[in-house]
Design a protein around this motif. Structure first.
Motif, PDB file in Angstrom:
ATOM      1  N   ASP A   1       0.838  -1.209   0.000  1.00  0.00           N
ATOM      2  CA  ASP A   1       0.000   0.000   0.000  1.00  0.00           C
ATOM      3  C   ASP A   1       0.870   1.255   0.000  1.00  0.00           C
ATOM      4  O   ASP A   1       0.851   2.047   0.937  1.00  0.00           O
ATOM      5  CB  ASP A   1      -0.931  -0.029   1.224  1.00  0.00           C
ATOM      6  CG  ASP A   1      -1.890   1.153   1.245  1.00  0.00           C
ATOM      7  OD1 ASP A   1      -2.013   1.825   0.208  1.00  0.00           O
ATOM      8  OD2 ASP A   1      -2.508   1.404   2.291  1.00  0.00           O
ATOM      9  N   GLY A  27     -10.492  11.775 -11.481  1.00  0.00           N
ATOM     10  CA  GLY A  27     -10.737  10.407 -11.034  1.00  0.00           C
ATOM     11  C   GLY A  27      -9.533   9.784 -10.330  1.00  0.00           C
ATOM     12  O   GLY A  27      -9.633   8.699  -9.781  1.00  0.00           O
ATOM     13  N   ALA A  66      -8.302  10.553  -7.581  1.00  0.00           N
ATOM     14  CA  ALA A  66      -8.624  10.382  -6.160  1.00  0.00           C
ATOM     15  C   ALA A  66      -9.296   9.031  -5.927  1.00  0.00           C
ATOM     16  O   ALA A  66      -9.034   8.361  -4.931  1.00  0.00           O
ATOM     17  CB  ALA A  66      -9.516  11.515  -5.682  1.00  0.00           C
ATOM     18  N   ASP A  67     -10.159   8.612  -6.866  1.00  0.00           N
ATOM     19  CA  ASP A  67     -10.795   7.300  -6.731  1.00  0.00           C
ATOM     20  C   ASP A  67      -9.764   6.188  -6.893  1.00  0.00           C
ATOM     21  O   ASP A  67      -9.717   5.238  -6.132  1.00  0.00           O
ATOM     22  CB  ASP A  67     -11.861   7.099  -7.810  1.00  0.00           C
ATOM     23  CG  ASP A  67     -12.994   8.080  -7.658  1.00  0.00           C
ATOM     24  OD1 ASP A  67     -13.998   7.706  -7.059  1.00  0.00           O
ATOM     25  OD2 ASP A  67     -12.851   9.221  -8.118  1.00  0.00           O
ATOM     26  N   GLN A 123      -7.203   6.598  -3.770  1.00  0.00           N
ATOM     27  CA  GLN A 123      -7.665   6.532  -2.383  1.00  0.00           C
ATOM     28  C   GLN A 123      -8.781   5.530  -2.121  1.00  0.00           C
ATOM     29  O   GLN A 123      -8.642   4.644  -1.296  1.00  0.00           O
ATOM     30  CB  GLN A 123      -8.139   7.914  -1.916  1.00  0.00           C
ATOM     31  CG  GLN A 123      -7.013   8.924  -1.843  1.00  0.00           C
ATOM     32  CD  GLN A 123      -7.538  10.330  -1.796  1.00  0.00           C
ATOM     33  OE1 GLN A 123      -8.690  10.564  -1.471  1.00  0.00           O
ATOM     34  NE2 GLN A 123      -6.695  11.290  -2.124  1.00  0.00           N
ATOM     35  N   SER A 124      -9.912   5.693  -2.819  1.00  0.00           N
ATOM     36  CA  SER A 124     -11.028   4.831  -2.415  1.00  0.00           C
ATOM     37  C   SER A 124     -10.890   3.431  -2.989  1.00  0.00           C
ATOM     38  O   SER A 124     -11.234   2.458  -2.344  1.00  0.00           O
ATOM     39  CB  SER A 124     -12.368   5.456  -2.793  1.00  0.00           C
ATOM     40  OG  SER A 124     -12.433   5.725  -4.153  1.00  0.00           O
ATOM     41  N   LYS A 125     -10.340   3.310  -4.195  1.00  0.00           N
ATOM     42  CA  LYS A 125     -10.200   1.971  -4.769  1.00  0.00           C
ATOM     43  C   LYS A 125      -8.823   1.399  -4.508  1.00  0.00           C
ATOM     44  O   LYS A 125      -8.629   0.201  -4.571  1.00  0.00           O
ATOM     45  CB  LYS A 125     -10.463   2.008  -6.274  1.00  0.00           C
ATOM     46  CG  LYS A 125     -11.847   2.509  -6.652  1.00  0.00           C
ATOM     47  CD  LYS A 125     -12.928   1.554  -6.164  1.00  0.00           C
ATOM     48  CE  LYS A 125     -14.307   1.962  -6.655  1.00  0.00           C
ATOM     49  NZ  LYS A 125     -14.672   3.333  -6.305  1.00  0.00           N
ATOM     50  N   LYS A 126      -7.839   2.242  -4.249  1.00  0.00           N
ATOM     51  CA  LYS A 126      -6.462   1.789  -4.048  1.00  0.00           C
ATOM     52  C   LYS A 126      -6.112   0.725  -5.084  1.00  0.00           C
ATOM     53  O   LYS A 126      -5.739  -0.406  -4.735  1.00  0.00           O
ATOM     54  CB  LYS A 126      -6.279   1.270  -2.623  1.00  0.00           C
ATOM     55  CG  LYS A 126      -6.237   2.397  -1.595  1.00  0.00           C
ATOM     56  CD  LYS A 126      -5.696   1.925  -0.275  1.00  0.00           C
ATOM     57  CE  LYS A 126      -5.692   3.013   0.780  1.00  0.00           C
ATOM     58  NZ  LYS A 126      -4.485   3.844   0.797  1.00  0.00           N
ATOM     59  N   VAL A 127      -6.243   1.068  -6.339  1.00  0.00           N
ATOM     60  CA  VAL A 127      -6.095   0.093  -7.415  1.00  0.00           C
ATOM     61  C   VAL A 127      -4.698  -0.521  -7.434  1.00  0.00           C
ATOM     62  O   VAL A 127      -4.545  -1.743  -7.426  1.00  0.00           O
ATOM     63  CB  VAL A 127      -6.420   0.749  -8.780  1.00  0.00           C
ATOM     64  CG1 VAL A 127      -6.183  -0.246  -9.895  1.00  0.00           C
ATOM     65  CG2 VAL A 127      -7.843   1.262  -8.790  1.00  0.00           C
ATOM     66  N   PRO A 165      -2.233  -0.550  -5.042  1.00  0.00           N
ATOM     67  CA  PRO A 165      -1.936  -1.384  -3.864  1.00  0.00           C
ATOM     68  C   PRO A 165      -2.631  -2.750  -3.901  1.00  0.00           C
ATOM     69  O   PRO A 165      -2.014  -3.765  -3.559  1.00  0.00           O
ATOM     70  CB  PRO A 165      -2.478  -0.556  -2.702  1.00  0.00           C
ATOM     71  CG  PRO A 165      -2.376   0.848  -3.166  1.00  0.00           C
ATOM     72  CD  PRO A 165      -2.649   0.806  -4.639  1.00  0.00           C
ATOM     73  N   ASN A 166      -3.881  -2.773  -4.334  1.00  0.00           N
ATOM     74  CA  ASN A 166      -4.587  -4.049  -4.354  1.00  0.00           C
ATOM     75  C   ASN A 166      -4.041  -4.980  -5.432  1.00  0.00           C
ATOM     76  O   ASN A 166      -3.954  -6.186  -5.225  1.00  0.00           O
ATOM     77  CB  ASN A 166      -6.093  -3.820  -4.519  1.00  0.00           C
ATOM     78  CG  ASN A 166      -6.755  -3.486  -3.189  1.00  0.00           C
ATOM     79  OD1 ASN A 166      -6.787  -4.311  -2.284  1.00  0.00           O
ATOM     80  ND2 ASN A 166      -7.257  -2.276  -3.048  1.00  0.00           N
ATOM     81  N   ALA A 167      -3.644  -4.399  -6.579  1.00  0.00           N
ATOM     82  CA  ALA A 167      -3.049  -5.226  -7.643  1.00  0.00           C
ATOM     83  C   ALA A 167      -1.712  -5.793  -7.178  1.00  0.00           C
ATOM     84  O   ALA A 167      -1.427  -6.981  -7.347  1.00  0.00           O
ATOM     85  CB  ALA A 167      -2.871  -4.389  -8.911  1.00  0.00           C
ATOM     86  N   LYS A 179      -0.720  -6.278  -4.165  1.00  0.00           N
ATOM     87  CA  LYS A 179      -0.955  -7.276  -3.125  1.00  0.00           C
ATOM     88  C   LYS A 179      -1.307  -8.626  -3.750  1.00  0.00           C
ATOM     89  O   LYS A 179      -0.786  -9.663  -3.354  1.00  0.00           O
ATOM     90  CB  LYS A 179      -2.087  -6.808  -2.209  1.00  0.00           C
ATOM     91  CG  LYS A 179      -2.408  -7.826  -1.140  1.00  0.00           C
ATOM     92  CD  LYS A 179      -3.580  -7.421  -0.283  1.00  0.00           C
ATOM     93  CE  LYS A 179      -3.986  -8.606   0.582  1.00  0.00           C
ATOM     94  NZ  LYS A 179      -5.132  -8.348   1.428  1.00  0.00           N
ATOM     95  N   GLU A 180      -2.212  -8.594  -4.749  1.00  0.00           N
ATOM     96  CA  GLU A 180      -2.611  -9.846  -5.397  1.00  0.00           C
ATOM     97  C   GLU A 180      -1.403 -10.570  -5.981  1.00  0.00           C
ATOM     98  O   GLU A 180      -1.263 -11.785  -5.844  1.00  0.00           O
ATOM     99  CB  GLU A 180      -3.625  -9.567  -6.513  1.00  0.00           C
ATOM    100  CG  GLU A 180      -5.047  -9.392  -6.001  1.00  0.00           C
ATOM    101  CD  GLU A 180      -5.963  -8.797  -7.066  1.00  0.00           C
ATOM    102  OE1 GLU A 180      -5.731  -9.045  -8.268  1.00  0.00           O
ATOM    103  OE2 GLU A 180      -6.902  -8.069  -6.687  1.00  0.00           O
ATOM    104  N   GLN A 234      -9.665  -0.847 -14.685  1.00  0.00           N
ATOM    105  CA  GLN A 234     -10.209   0.070 -13.686  1.00  0.00           C
ATOM    106  C   GLN A 234      -9.778   1.498 -13.962  1.00  0.00           C
ATOM    107  O   GLN A 234     -10.557   2.431 -13.786  1.00  0.00           O
ATOM    108  CB  GLN A 234      -9.749  -0.349 -12.296  1.00  0.00           C
ATOM    109  CG  GLN A 234     -10.606  -1.448 -11.713  1.00  0.00           C
ATOM    110  CD  GLN A 234     -10.248  -1.669 -10.265  1.00  0.00           C
ATOM    111  OE1 GLN A 234      -9.165  -2.162  -9.974  1.00  0.00           O
ATOM    112  NE2 GLN A 234     -11.131  -1.294  -9.373  1.00  0.00           N
TER     113      GLN A 234
END
Lengths: 303, 428
Positions: free
Chosen positions: B198, B387, B389-390, B393-397, B399-401, B403-404, B421
């Motif tokens: 993250d 967009g 910010a989305d 921050q809110s989707k954390k695209v 960081p989540n990718a 992490k996967e 996304q």
């Protein structure tokens, strides 16, 4: 004249309550319903007219993969947490009923502290307990013999994947919510006439049998209320999960966190989408609760 | 007695419903009613005694021209910033002057939250020396809505004493970075480097260094570019620190640099981690071991210095202010060159005036020089889409990718999904 007055009086008496509940509860719910069919951001909050989008928000929610994993997490977590809360709470309630004097105060005091802890505090304490730097849980597990718990706990990441995250979350939530059950059960037990238990004792009934044949049937209305309340509370757990795993771990989302991420997660508020998720969550809760209450009413247990 | 209580409840109910329907103020020009009795200023972050002292000084200086104006400072924690601004927009109870994170500026502009200050900035003598790149981030459609205040870049913090003891030279390329981490891990028995998932802005440095980017504008549309080979290879390297090279532990997966790496580094349980110069006060608070700490710029894949994201804050005037002139006058005191330098120094940030950055003071500072070098080598900004910010921050695209992938997903699939996304979120 007099007859009509009597008819109106009860309604007049209930009116102030209705107005307050209406203003504080029903009106916001209606607004959420309306928001869920609109596209609402900052500009709309400031007063610009919002655009109606019909069922678009709902379609977007239901089509998202995240919704279904969040939904599954919410339901599974609620099932496990409610069961554990009821079991632990009842056991502690029974224990408190048996204890006397100082010990009773000690246990009751300990239980109250867990109850009085604010969710955010509990969440921070538990994320430290299970943290990888100086966390007590990892230290204890590492110190225990490997044959018992396995090795490699020192740097174990409790919040890296959904299952361990939810283990910690369950412990934390159950720890906070069982005291209410315990105290309510204790209050119920105090109202049960002692002769019943004495009679059971004379007949040589085991504790297990006494519980299921005497305590449980008598306290059934209390258990029903506690169960419904627990379901409602555990369905909408948010604070603890937000603190423990947050937005960077969407594989561990539940519905509340999903709604937050959509509605408030960034500068670009999407209140319509967030409202749609909140509505879905409310409907699920209403259905679950309604089914359960209906089942109980049918059996005549609420009468 | 009883009736009056009922009446009070009913009145309360009415008040509550009244609050529910927001007042219909429009996007009119920000008002100007002369010197206001109160000027509300929002500062992000928890605040510190030093910051309060500094702001008291700024207020005293400001009140030389506005003797009857009381400056009220409100600290808003970064994690609550989005909600605080949403409430300000909905309830009309906004600040006059506010600090905003530089990645949020475009969202604020698009939402109509900020007053147009183009004329004021043009008329401000010191404004001419503001960092041009940072100022561009505050503009849209030829108008200026904010001014850069302070900024900072990230670099690698490392244990100078361990590097000396183990004869490790400062890494100049990715293989050298891995080798250094491995040497520390093998001899010191602590993780060599931290690669938290993250940490969008640090991960971006690797992507940029390899010649990739997160997204690019093609015509009018933003297109996700993570699946392009160069970006993908960079993510392969970063996630590989955990997954294949095993020089970074998996205990930081799903976390940011503050949720473990920072503490572990300060406590001597980690060889290297990536953070900004602003981390120094916090690191010292955990354990003051600063004599043994050093910094070096994030290296490029085969040499050179990786481009870095310029993080930082800007100052803006909230759209609904009733005293725009006083607000801008406050900004010109808070962010005059002298105050900007004092504040940046106390917080270990860099001021946003070109002439101050070029000065020799940074080159000679052992900890700050790496950051100044990185900043000089080239700062980059994230996509100027509202967009973002989305996405961030809110989707954390990202960081989540990441992490996967660290947990076993294929890089190709994760990058493709992230790009998909990006297409949705960056083109609202």
């Amino acid at each position: 004249m007099i007859r009509t007055r009597t008819r109106i009086t009860p309604y007049l008496l209930i009116l102030p309550t209705l107005v307050v509940i209406g203003a504080l509860l029903f009106w916001p719910m209606i607004q959420i319903g309306m928001l869920s069919a609109q596209q609402v951001g900052h500009r709309q909050l400031r007063g610009e007219p919002a655009q109606w989008v019909g069922t678009d928000n709902y379609t977007a929610v239901l089509e998202s993969d995240l919704f279904w994993s969040s939904f599954m997490h919410t339901v599974l977590f609620a099932a496990v947490a409610v069961t554990l809360t009821m079991a632990v709470g009842t056991a502690v309630g029974l224990l408190l009923n048996q204890l006397r004097g100082r010990m009773s105060n000690f246990v009751a005091g300990g239980v109250m502290i867990a109850w009085a802890t604010p969710p955010i505090t509990a969440a921070i304490v538990f994320s430290w307990l299970f943290g990888s730097t100086g966390g007590l849980a990892n230290w204890v597990l590492e110190a225990l013999p490997d044959a018992l718990v396995g090795g490699g706990w020192r740097d174990y990441n409790w919040f890296g994947s959904p299952f361990p995250t939810y283990v910690v979350l369950t412990v934390c939530v159950v720890w906070q919510s069982f005291p209410f059950v315990a105290v309510s059960v204790l209050a119920g037990l105090k109202s049960v006439p002692g002769e019943l238990f004495e009679a059971a004792k004379v007949d040589g009934a085991s504790a297990w049998r006494t519980f299921w044949r005497i305590t449980f049937p008598l306290l059934r209305p209390i258990f029903l209320v506690l169960l419904v309340l627990s379901i409602i509370w555990d369905f909408k757990v948010f604070t603890q999960l937000f603190v423990m795993s947050g937005l960077a771990n969407r594989d561990a989302y539940n519905l509340s966190l999903f709604a937050y991420a959509e509605a408030f997660g960034s500068m670009n508020a999407k209140l319509g989408l967030g409202s749609a998720i909140a509505t879905v969550l409310t409907v699920i809760l209403l259905v679950v609760t309604a089914l359960y209450v209906r089942m109980m009413v049918r059996r005549g247990e609420l009468a | 007695m009883k009736t009056s209580r009922l009446a009070a409840l009913a009145a309360l109910a009415l008040v509550v419903t009244g609050c529910g329907s927001s007042t219909g103020s429009t996007d009119g020009a920000a008002g100007d009613g002369g010197p206001p009795p109160i000027l509300t200023v929002w500062q992000m972050g928890p605040g510190s005694p030093e910051q309060t002292t500094f702001l008291d000084g700024v207020e005293a200086e400001f009140r030389k021209n506005y003797p009857n104006t009381d400056v009220v400072i409100k600290y808003v924690p970064w994690s609550q910033a989005a909600t605080a601004f949403q409430k300000a927009a909905a309830g009309g109870e906004g600040p006059d002057v506010t600090e905003i994170g530089n990645t949020d500026v475009q969202s604020h502009i698009e939402q109509g939250n900020l007053a147009d200050i183009s004329a004021e900035v043009n008329a401000w003598p010191e404004g001419k020396d503001l960092n041009k790149g940072a100022l561009a981030n505050d503009q849209a459609n030829g108008k200026t809505y904010a001014v850069p205040w302070y900024g900072g870049v990230r670099a690698v913090w490392y244990r100078k004493d361990w590097f000396a003891e183990l004869n490790i030279a400062v890494p100049k390329s990715w293989p050298e970075l891995v080798a250094a981490a491995r040497k520390i891990q093998d001899t010191k028995k602590v993780p060599g480097i931290a690669a938290p998932s993250d940490q969008t802005n640090a991960i971006l440095s690797f992507v940029w260094a390899n010649g990739g980017d997160i997204a690019a504008k093609e015509g009018n549309k933003w297109v996700g570019k993570l699946a392009d080979p160069k970006a993908r290879q960079a993510l392969e390297f970063y996630t590989g620190l955990v997954r294949t090279e095993r020089v970074a532990p998996d205990k930081y997966v799903g976390k940011n640099e503050l949720q473990g790496p920072q503490q572990d580094f300060a406590l001597g349980q980690l060889g290297m981690y990536i953070d900004g110069s602003w981390a120094l006060p916090e690191l010292k608070q955990i354990k003051d071991d600063s004599a043994n700490w050093g910094t070096f710029p994030v290296p490029g894949p085969t040499g050179g210095t990786a481009p870095v994201f310029s993080g930082g804050s800007d100052l803006a005037i909230w759209q609904t202010t009733k005293s725009k002139k006083a607000s801008f006058d406050y900004i010109t005191v808070l962010n005059n060159k002298r105050n900007a330098q004092v504040f940046a120094d106390s917080q270990k940030f860099l001021p946003q005036f070109t002439d101050l950055l070029r000065g020799s003071r940074y080159a000679s500072d052992p900890l700050m020089s790496a950051f100044a070098t990185a900043a000089n080598a080239g700062v980059r900004f994230t996509p100027t889409s509202k967009g973002w910010a989305d996405y961030e921050q809110s989707k954390k695209v990202l960081p989540n990718a990441v992490k996967e992938v660290m947990q076993g997903a294929s890089v190709e699939t994760a990058c493709k999904q992230a790009d998909q996304q990006a297409g949705q979120l960056l083109n609202p």
